[in-house]
Design a protein around this motif. Sequence first.
Motif, PDB file in Angstrom:
ATOM      1  N   THR A 138       9.642  34.021  16.421  1.00 28.73           N
ATOM      2  CA  THR A 138      10.298  32.958  16.876  1.00 28.73           C
ATOM      3  C   THR A 138       9.482  31.687  16.639  1.00 28.73           C
ATOM      4  O   THR A 138       9.722  30.565  16.628  1.00 28.73           O
ATOM      5  CB  THR A 138      10.292  33.088  18.484  1.00 28.73           C
ATOM      6  N   GLY A 139       8.072  31.932  16.040  1.00 29.55           N
ATOM      7  CA  GLY A 139       7.273  31.020  15.768  1.00 29.55           C
ATOM      8  C   GLY A 139       6.386  30.614  16.527  1.00 29.55           C
ATOM      9  O   GLY A 139       6.051  29.314  16.580  1.00 29.55           O
ATOM     10  N   ARG A 140       6.589  30.831  18.210  1.00 34.91           N
ATOM     11  CA  ARG A 140       6.069  30.500  19.228  1.00 34.91           C
ATOM     12  C   ARG A 140       4.696  31.385  19.394  1.00 34.91           C
ATOM     13  O   ARG A 140       4.678  32.281  19.259  1.00 34.91           O
ATOM     14  CB  ARG A 140       6.979  30.678  20.463  1.00 34.91           C
ATOM     15  N   TYR A 141       3.903  30.698  20.073  1.00 37.46           N
ATOM     16  CA  TYR A 141       2.617  31.162  20.620  1.00 37.46           C
ATOM     17  C   TYR A 141       2.919  31.986  21.932  1.00 37.46           C
ATOM     18  O   TYR A 141       3.711  31.283  22.831  1.00 37.46           O
ATOM     19  CB  TYR A 141       1.310  30.222  20.536  1.00 37.46           C
ATOM     20  N   HIS A 142       2.291  33.084  22.233  1.00 37.34           N
ATOM     21  CA  HIS A 142       2.331  33.670  23.482  1.00 37.34           C
ATOM     22  C   HIS A 142       0.783  33.990  23.739  1.00 37.34           C
ATOM     23  O   HIS A 142      -0.155  34.177  23.046  1.00 37.34           O
ATOM     24  CB  HIS A 142       3.080  35.107  23.323  1.00 37.34           C
ATOM     25  N   ALA A 143       0.627  34.056  25.188  1.00 32.54           N
ATOM     26  CA  ALA A 143      -0.786  34.193  25.793  1.00 32.54           C
ATOM     27  C   ALA A 143      -1.099  35.644  25.424  1.00 32.54           C
ATOM     28  O   ALA A 143      -0.076  36.495  25.708  1.00 32.54           O
ATOM     29  CB  ALA A 143      -0.824  33.860  27.150  1.00 32.54           C
ATOM     30  N   MET A 144      -2.232  36.056  24.816  1.00 37.22           N
ATOM     31  CA  MET A 144      -2.455  37.337  24.488  1.00 37.22           C
ATOM     32  C   MET A 144      -2.834  38.102  25.864  1.00 37.22           C
ATOM     33  O   MET A 144      -2.161  39.465  25.885  1.00 37.22           O
ATOM     34  CB  MET A 144      -3.798  37.416  23.690  1.00 37.22           C
ATOM     35  N   HIS A 145      -3.276  37.491  26.596  1.00 36.52           N
ATOM     36  CA  HIS A 145      -3.532  38.215  28.132  1.00 36.52           C
ATOM     37  C   HIS A 145      -2.376  37.705  29.018  1.00 36.52           C
ATOM     38  O   HIS A 145      -1.611  38.278  29.183  1.00 36.52           O
ATOM     39  CB  HIS A 145      -4.992  37.839  28.677  1.00 36.52           C
ATOM     40  N   HIS A 146      -2.601  36.322  29.828  1.00 31.46           N
ATOM     41  CA  HIS A 146      -1.562  35.969  30.348  1.00 31.46           C
ATOM     42  C   HIS A 146      -1.838  34.292  30.443  1.00 31.46           C
ATOM     43  O   HIS A 146      -2.859  33.793  30.143  1.00 31.46           O
ATOM     44  CB  HIS A 146      -1.459  36.485  31.922  1.00 31.46           C
ATOM     45  N   PRO A 147      -0.864  33.559  30.890  1.00 28.37           N
ATOM     46  CA  PRO A 147      -1.096  31.994  30.848  1.00 28.37           C
ATOM     47  C   PRO A 147      -2.095  31.393  31.547  1.00 28.37           C
ATOM     48  O   PRO A 147      -2.282  30.171  31.609  1.00 28.37           O
ATOM     49  CB  PRO A 147       0.364  31.635  30.855  1.00 28.37           C
ATOM     50  N   PHE A 148      -2.657  32.364  32.255  1.00 27.22           N
ATOM     51  CA  PHE A 148      -3.847  31.581  33.308  1.00 27.22           C
ATOM     52  C   PHE A 148      -5.043  31.823  32.962  1.00 27.22           C
ATOM     53  O   PHE A 148      -6.103  31.545  33.570  1.00 27.22           O
ATOM     54  CB  PHE A 148      -3.646  32.371  34.828  1.00 27.22           C
ATOM     55  N   THR A 149      -5.144  32.654  31.782  1.00 37.71           N
ATOM     56  CA  THR A 149      -6.589  32.634  31.086  1.00 37.71           C
ATOM     57  C   THR A 149      -7.221  31.369  30.488  1.00 37.71           C
ATOM     58  O   THR A 149      -6.581  30.771  29.905  1.00 37.71           O
ATOM     59  CB  THR A 149      -6.585  33.769  29.929  1.00 37.71           C
ATOM     60  N   SER A 150      -8.453  31.109  30.808  1.00 39.71           N
ATOM     61  CA  SER A 150      -9.136  29.968  30.193  1.00 39.71           C
ATOM     62  C   SER A 150      -9.661  30.254  28.878  1.00 39.71           C
ATOM     63  O   SER A 150     -10.353  31.295  28.611  1.00 39.71           O
ATOM     64  CB  SER A 150     -10.439  29.976  31.431  1.00 39.71           C
ATOM     65  N   HIS A 202      -8.588  26.863  36.423  1.00 40.86           N
ATOM     66  CA  HIS A 202      -8.707  26.617  37.815  1.00 40.86           C
ATOM     67  C   HIS A 202      -8.352  25.024  38.230  1.00 40.86           C
ATOM     68  O   HIS A 202      -8.762  24.650  39.385  1.00 40.86           O
ATOM     69  CB  HIS A 202      -9.964  26.834  38.431  1.00 40.86           C
ATOM     70  N   ASP A 203      -7.635  24.301  37.100  1.00 40.87           N
ATOM     71  CA  ASP A 203      -7.574  22.893  37.357  1.00 40.87           C
ATOM     72  C   ASP A 203      -6.264  22.625  36.757  1.00 40.87           C
ATOM     73  O   ASP A 203      -5.641  23.442  35.672  1.00 40.87           O
ATOM     74  CB  ASP A 203      -8.552  22.141  36.720  1.00 40.87           C
ATOM     75  N   LYS A 204      -5.468  21.740  37.304  1.00 35.36           N
ATOM     76  CA  LYS A 204      -3.928  21.372  36.859  1.00 35.36           C
ATOM     77  C   LYS A 204      -3.965  21.156  35.746  1.00 35.36           C
ATOM     78  O   LYS A 204      -2.985  21.456  35.017  1.00 35.36           O
ATOM     79  CB  LYS A 204      -3.306  20.493  38.118  1.00 35.36           C
ATOM     80  N   ALA A 205      -4.804  20.313  35.211  1.00 32.89           N
ATOM     81  CA  ALA A 205      -4.634  19.614  34.125  1.00 32.89           C
ATOM     82  C   ALA A 205      -4.615  20.489  32.968  1.00 32.89           C
ATOM     83  O   ALA A 205      -3.912  20.558  31.996  1.00 32.89           O
ATOM     84  CB  ALA A 205      -5.719  18.427  33.840  1.00 32.89           C
ATOM     85  N   PHE A 260       0.404  25.579  29.375  1.00 31.29           N
ATOM     86  CA  PHE A 260       1.871  25.900  29.647  1.00 31.29           C
ATOM     87  C   PHE A 260       2.533  25.169  28.318  1.00 31.29           C
ATOM     88  O   PHE A 260       3.579  25.588  27.732  1.00 31.29           O
ATOM     89  CB  PHE A 260       2.495  25.390  30.871  1.00 31.29           C
ATOM     90  N   LYS A 261       2.017  23.936  27.955  1.00 30.60           N
ATOM     91  CA  LYS A 261       2.545  23.111  26.926  1.00 30.60           C
ATOM     92  C   LYS A 261       2.595  23.582  25.777  1.00 30.60           C
ATOM     93  O   LYS A 261       3.523  24.098  24.843  1.00 30.60           O
ATOM     94  CB  LYS A 261       2.021  21.870  26.827  1.00 30.60           C
ATOM     95  N   TYR A 262       1.408  24.326  25.206  1.00 31.24           N
ATOM     96  CA  TYR A 262       1.154  25.304  24.006  1.00 31.24           C
ATOM     97  C   TYR A 262       1.893  26.684  24.260  1.00 31.24           C
ATOM     98  O   TYR A 262       2.177  27.312  22.881  1.00 31.24           O
ATOM     99  CB  TYR A 262      -0.218  25.245  23.791  1.00 31.24           C
ATOM    100  N   LEU A 263       2.184  27.096  25.127  1.00 31.09           N
ATOM    101  CA  LEU A 263       2.997  28.163  25.312  1.00 31.09           C
ATOM    102  C   LEU A 263       4.586  28.101  25.275  1.00 31.09           C
ATOM    103  O   LEU A 263       5.322  28.732  25.333  1.00 31.09           O
ATOM    104  CB  LEU A 263       2.855  28.933  26.655  1.00 31.09           C
TER     105      LEU A 263
END
Length: 583
Positions: A438-450, A488-491, A497-500
């Motif tokens: 797909t050419g898209r990046y996915h979170a290796m762990h999950h999208p909440f990882t810092s 732990h911050d919204k920004a 999420f944008k990069y995912l």
Amino acid sequence: MYRSHNCGELNASNINTEVTLAGWVQKSRDKGFMNWVDLRDRYGITQLIFDESRTDKTVFELAKTLGREFVIQVKGTVIEREAKNKNIPTGEIEILVTELTILNAALTPPFTIEDETDGGEDIRMKYRYLDIRRNPVKNSLLFRHKVAMEVRKYLSDLDFCEVETPYLIKSTPEGARDFVVPSRMNEGQFYALPQSPQTFKQLLMVGGMDKYFQIVKCFRDEDLRADRQPEFTQIDCEMAFVEQEDILNVFEGLTRHLLKEIKGIEVDKFPRITYDYAMKTYGNDKPDIRFGMEFGELNEFAQHKDFPVFNAAELVVGIAVPGAGNYTRKEIDGLIDWVKRPQVGASGMVYAKCNDDGTFKSSVDKFYDQDDLGQWAKITGAKPGDMIFVLSGPANKTRAQLSALRMELATRLGLRKPEEFAPLWVVDFPLLELDEETGRYHAMHHPFTSPKPEDMQLLETEPGKVRANAYDMVLNGNEIGGGSIRIHDKATQQLMFKYLGFTEEEAKAQFGFLMDAFQFGAPPHGGLAFGLDRLVAILGGQETIRDFIAFPKNNSGRDVMIDAPAKIDDAQLKELHIKIDAI
């Protein structure tokens, strides 16, 4: 009272005591004038004796009707046993029975209820309730209970609080497939069963719970294998006001505690290696370090020697196999065939024998002299009597192939000893991985990882090089747990999420509740989840988890005992607003 004692506790100190026992008939031995019955319960076996000269005639005759797995109650006197059995705790005594009650007769079981049974896996899965009566399965479940109790004890002593989180949640596009549950009261809408309590435990940190844990069921609708089930159990944990080092120390401590309390083993070393080092040295991110055979990269001394296979390869890499210098040509050819299997996918393999006199003999002597092969030995750590096996090709693919060969050889050589434990941490994982289709990046762990703070600037230019504040615990070549410091911050979460590939609207629809919560004073936090099923199996000396689960599914995700999954009737489908013609 059905019993005054269990079948595993009576001994010589109880002689002349009147007792009442209950359990299952393990087996009986009828000698005509004398009848012995082994009575079994969860705690052990006690021998019963029915004697024509000392037992009431009615009781004596009733004893002759007993079959395997009959459920009975007996009353009698503990007496000394003539032929003692030193292999069981009750082997010095037997019960001279005065009263016998058949509580429930039993059909002949479809397989023998013995440690070494004649039942195949399919039939034992179908009659799992009978399989649980066998010591190996029963003891595995008791072992699991002991591990879970020690986990609760350790975490509770550190002020962790066990909190239950919901099972009916919202489906998300990340990760594995969800199991979905139709909502009768909300037409056309569905719950999902949780793949983990991830967002809820983060919300508990926002709620100020500080230290949370839960031994919790999770669900993933994915293909199965020996160490995977559609429903599995996690030791799920989260902590507030922590950095990575705090979490590693706590759960390194938990692992040390379990090894000491469960196995009586003190672990001195708990190495920490980076993801890059693990991949380069072992070919995977969950290395088994109970043995060596570390990778040696040979490009410098294998390329530009007129051997086109190596010259065209991105990576030439080898391992030294201890004591394999005496392998026959047939054994070597067998290994070459093994790496060529579709499951491994290598196109071939080169080998070099390290002779006892310091010379070398290889399958490519035409292209490489003794000095070249000596460099191979130096880089791979090969010694006289060893064999060097070399693969080549695309770097990532070749490392994976050599990793599979390394593990296979270690198994054949007896180097993966189940009573030897070698834990480690793998840290500094990539934050994102690229899906080539797909050419898209996915979170290796999950999208909440810092992300690592020092790598944040790379998100715009080189997202594939950003490292995550993530860590996995590995034990004996198995990932038993993993976690991360969370955003732990919204920004920052919006940026992730944008990069995912999420649009702002998609991110808000899926995870708006979490980002909203971050605006109300979310503390820095992080956590980890252990796979309890896998952890228990490894501590129990096994690679597969099935016998440590009371009622497991088979490799097709079916429960063959209750025949699930199954169709539901038309009335239920209609009530759930599911069109029947779509089924």
